[in-house]
Design a protein around this motif. Structure first.
Motif, PDB file in Angstrom:
ATOM      1  N   VAL A   1      -0.682  12.196  -9.694  1.00  0.00           N
ATOM      2  CA  VAL A   1      -1.282  13.467  -9.262  1.00  0.00           C
ATOM      3  C   VAL A   1      -0.297  14.618  -9.434  1.00  0.00           C
ATOM      4  O   VAL A   1      -0.646  15.687  -9.953  1.00  0.00           O
ATOM      5  CB  VAL A   1      -1.724  13.377  -7.781  1.00  0.00           C
ATOM      6  N   GLU A   2       0.940  14.408  -9.011  1.00  0.00           N
ATOM      7  CA  GLU A   2       1.931  15.486  -9.073  1.00  0.00           C
ATOM      8  C   GLU A   2       2.317  15.795 -10.511  1.00  0.00           C
ATOM      9  O   GLU A   2       2.487  16.958 -10.888  1.00  0.00           O
ATOM     10  CB  GLU A   2       3.152  15.118  -8.231  1.00  0.00           C
ATOM     11  N   HIS A   3       2.422  14.756 -11.319  1.00  0.00           N
ATOM     12  CA  HIS A   3       2.752  14.971 -12.730  1.00  0.00           C
ATOM     13  C   HIS A   3       1.680  15.814 -13.421  1.00  0.00           C
ATOM     14  O   HIS A   3       1.983  16.722 -14.197  1.00  0.00           O
ATOM     15  CB  HIS A   3       2.903  13.640 -13.454  1.00  0.00           C
ATOM     16  N   LEU A   4       0.407  15.518 -13.131  1.00  0.00           N
ATOM     17  CA  LEU A   4      -0.699  16.264 -13.751  1.00  0.00           C
ATOM     18  C   LEU A   4      -1.066  17.510 -12.953  1.00  0.00           C
ATOM     19  O   LEU A   4      -1.914  18.289 -13.382  1.00  0.00           O
ATOM     20  CB  LEU A   4      -1.926  15.343 -13.874  1.00  0.00           C
ATOM     21  N   ASP A   5      -0.428  17.682 -11.800  1.00  0.00           N
ATOM     22  CA  ASP A   5      -0.689  18.792 -10.879  1.00  0.00           C
ATOM     23  C   ASP A   5      -2.185  18.931 -10.571  1.00  0.00           C
ATOM     24  O   ASP A   5      -2.771  20.012 -10.696  1.00  0.00           O
ATOM     25  CB  ASP A   5      -0.121  20.106 -11.412  1.00  0.00           C
ATOM     26  N   LEU A   6      -2.785  17.824 -10.161  1.00  0.00           N
ATOM     27  CA  LEU A   6      -4.217  17.830  -9.839  1.00  0.00           C
ATOM     28  C   LEU A   6      -4.444  18.508  -8.492  1.00  0.00           C
ATOM     29  O   LEU A   6      -3.797  18.174  -7.499  1.00  0.00           O
ATOM     30  CB  LEU A   6      -4.755  16.394  -9.788  1.00  0.00           C
TER      31      LEU A   6
ATOM     32  N   MET B   1       0.802  -1.231   0.000  1.00  0.00           N
ATOM     33  CA  MET B   1       0.000   0.000   0.000  1.00  0.00           C
ATOM     34  C   MET B   1       0.832   1.276   0.000  1.00  0.00           C
ATOM     35  O   MET B   1       0.419   2.280  -0.579  1.00  0.00           O
ATOM     36  CB  MET B   1      -0.959   0.005   1.189  1.00  0.00           C
ATOM     37  N   ASP B   2       1.993   1.253   0.632  1.00  0.00           N
ATOM     38  CA  ASP B   2       2.824   2.468   0.627  1.00  0.00           C
ATOM     39  C   ASP B   2       3.255   2.817  -0.793  1.00  0.00           C
ATOM     40  O   ASP B   2       3.202   3.985  -1.205  1.00  0.00           O
ATOM     41  CB  ASP B   2       4.055   2.286   1.519  1.00  0.00           C
ATOM     42  N   HIS B   3       3.678   1.799  -1.561  1.00  0.00           N
ATOM     43  CA  HIS B   3       4.065   2.049  -2.952  1.00  0.00           C
ATOM     44  C   HIS B   3       2.849   2.410  -3.803  1.00  0.00           C
ATOM     45  O   HIS B   3       2.933   3.281  -4.676  1.00  0.00           O
ATOM     46  CB  HIS B   3       4.783   0.831  -3.540  1.00  0.00           C
ATOM     47  N   TYR B   4       1.725   1.729  -3.568  1.00  0.00           N
ATOM     48  CA  TYR B   4       0.515   2.043  -4.346  1.00  0.00           C
ATOM     49  C   TYR B   4       0.129   3.511  -4.165  1.00  0.00           C
ATOM     50  O   TYR B   4      -0.194   4.209  -5.131  1.00  0.00           O
ATOM     51  CB  TYR B   4      -0.662   1.169  -3.899  1.00  0.00           C
ATOM     52  N   ALA B   5       0.170   3.978  -2.922  1.00  0.00           N
ATOM     53  CA  ALA B   5      -0.193   5.378  -2.644  1.00  0.00           C
ATOM     54  C   ALA B   5       0.821   6.337  -3.262  1.00  0.00           C
ATOM     55  O   ALA B   5       0.456   7.389  -3.801  1.00  0.00           O
ATOM     56  CB  ALA B   5      -0.298   5.604  -1.138  1.00  0.00           C
ATOM     57  N   ALA B   6       2.098   5.968  -3.198  1.00  0.00           N
ATOM     58  CA  ALA B   6       3.145   6.821  -3.780  1.00  0.00           C
ATOM     59  C   ALA B   6       3.036   6.873  -5.305  1.00  0.00           C
ATOM     60  O   ALA B   6       3.286   7.919  -5.921  1.00  0.00           O
ATOM     61  CB  ALA B   6       4.521   6.312  -3.359  1.00  0.00           C
ATOM     62  N   ASP B   7       2.652   5.744  -5.916  1.00  0.00           N
ATOM     63  CA  ASP B   7       2.455   5.724  -7.377  1.00  0.00           C
ATOM     64  C   ASP B   7       1.300   6.648  -7.770  1.00  0.00           C
ATOM     65  O   ASP B   7       1.380   7.385  -8.763  1.00  0.00           O
ATOM     66  CB  ASP B   7       2.169   4.305  -7.863  1.00  0.00           C
ATOM     67  N   ALA B   8       0.208   6.583  -6.991  1.00  0.00           N
ATOM     68  CA  ALA B   8      -0.924   7.483  -7.255  1.00  0.00           C
ATOM     69  C   ALA B   8      -0.477   8.932  -7.118  1.00  0.00           C
ATOM     70  O   ALA B   8      -0.839   9.789  -7.934  1.00  0.00           O
ATOM     71  CB  ALA B   8      -2.077   7.175  -6.294  1.00  0.00           C
ATOM     72  N   ALA B   9       0.341   9.202  -6.103  1.00  0.00           N
ATOM     73  CA  ALA B   9       0.850  10.565  -5.886  1.00  0.00           C
ATOM     74  C   ALA B   9       1.705  11.022  -7.070  1.00  0.00           C
ATOM     75  O   ALA B   9       1.676  12.198  -7.445  1.00  0.00           O
ATOM     76  CB  ALA B   9       1.659  10.625  -4.595  1.00  0.00           C
TER      77      ALA B   9
END
Length: 281
Positions: A88-93, A77-85
């Motif tokens: 998000v950061e790439h698209l600056d959502l 889950m830590d990696h899953y959440a970091a991947d989602a982040a």
């Protein structure tokens, strides 16, 4: 790192994550987190619905799932959440709604608690795995570890058959009297599962069953809609949604009598308007 025009982003540990990003760039974003062992394709109905309602819709394939890289490591889950982040950061959502189903609900909760500060407006958990699925002294209503061991054994023995059985039975409630199975839904579930990696899916069973999200839920301050099927055979509501709502600061709980784990697919006509009304409310 990102290649222009390519629907991939590289997470912090270099894993290539596939994502979809549809709709006006200046519209409010809704990001979808899929369940095990599926892909962002599981959100097709919701993405088209919210796109038609004027939102920007984003969904990614979890590492080892769908079109993302089939890596050896990081199936937790830590990696899953970091991947989602990373997406998000790439698209600056910003001012984003995050919607997570099942395992994706755990991912969305951990993302919101650990990475979402200032970026998340609201959270929606659909048939989600938090607070924790496995039976422990602190979670006496959970499912025995043997249930998850049996899933691992079935996956290792014949993944294709196991996925066919899950999709044609408990996931959509097609094993219930009077419920007519949809062959197309079963085949699409099987297709999504078989597109991903056996090692990732095997390890992910531990991630979705044994991760304790109690502290994540306590940290989440944004309004959170908790939706669950009353006949969810995969993640029973009494040990998930009802406990989750008690831990959140700002919850709205809705349990749909008789609906299955995969209700966002089988009953999209019920679920989508409820999510829309929560987002607009």
């Amino acid at each position: 790192m990102h290649v222009a025009g390519d629907s991939y982003v590289y997470s912090k540990d270099g894993t290539r994550i596939f994502f979809k990003d549809w709709g006006p760039r200046d519209a409010q974003p809704i990001m979808f987190h899929h369940g095990w062992p599926l892909s962002s394709d599981d959100w097709d109905n919701q993405m088209l619905f919210f796109l038609a309602n004027g939102y920007r819709v984003i969904a990614h394939d979890r590492r080892g799932h769908g079109r993302s890289a089939q890596v050896s490591q990081g199936h937790d889950m830590d990696h899953y959440a970091a991947d989602a982040a990373a997406v998000v950061e790439h698209l600056d959502l910003r001012n984003a709604i995050h919607v997570g189903h099942s395992t994706g609900g755990g991912e969305a909760a951990r993302y919101t608690a650990r990475h979402g500060n200032g970026r998340v407006a609201k959270l929606v958990l659909v048939g989600a795995v938090p607070p924790i699925m496995v039976k422990t002294p602190n979670n006496p209503g959970g499912q025995p570890i043997e249930v998850f061991d049996a899933s691992r054994a079935a996956l290792a023995a014949n993944r294709s058959q196991f996925y066919f059985d899950v999709a044609s039975g408990p996931f959509y409630g097609f094993n219930r009297d009077g419920v007519k199975p949809s062959e197309a839904m079963i085949q699409n579930w099987w297709r999504q599962g078989m597109t991903g990696a056996a090692n990732a899916h095997y390890q992910s069973i531990k991630a979705f069953s044994e991760t304790d999200f109690t502290e994540d839920l306590k940290l989440i301050e944004v309004p959170t809609l908790v939706l669950h099927g009353g006949d969810d055979q995969m993640v029973p509501a009494a040990d998930s949604a009802e406990l989750t709502a008690k831990l959140l600061k700002n919850p709205t709980l809705k349990i749909y009598a008789g609906l299955p784990h995969g209700m966002a697919t089988t009953h999209a006509d019920v679920i989508n308007p409820d999510i829309l009304s929560f987002i607009k409310g």
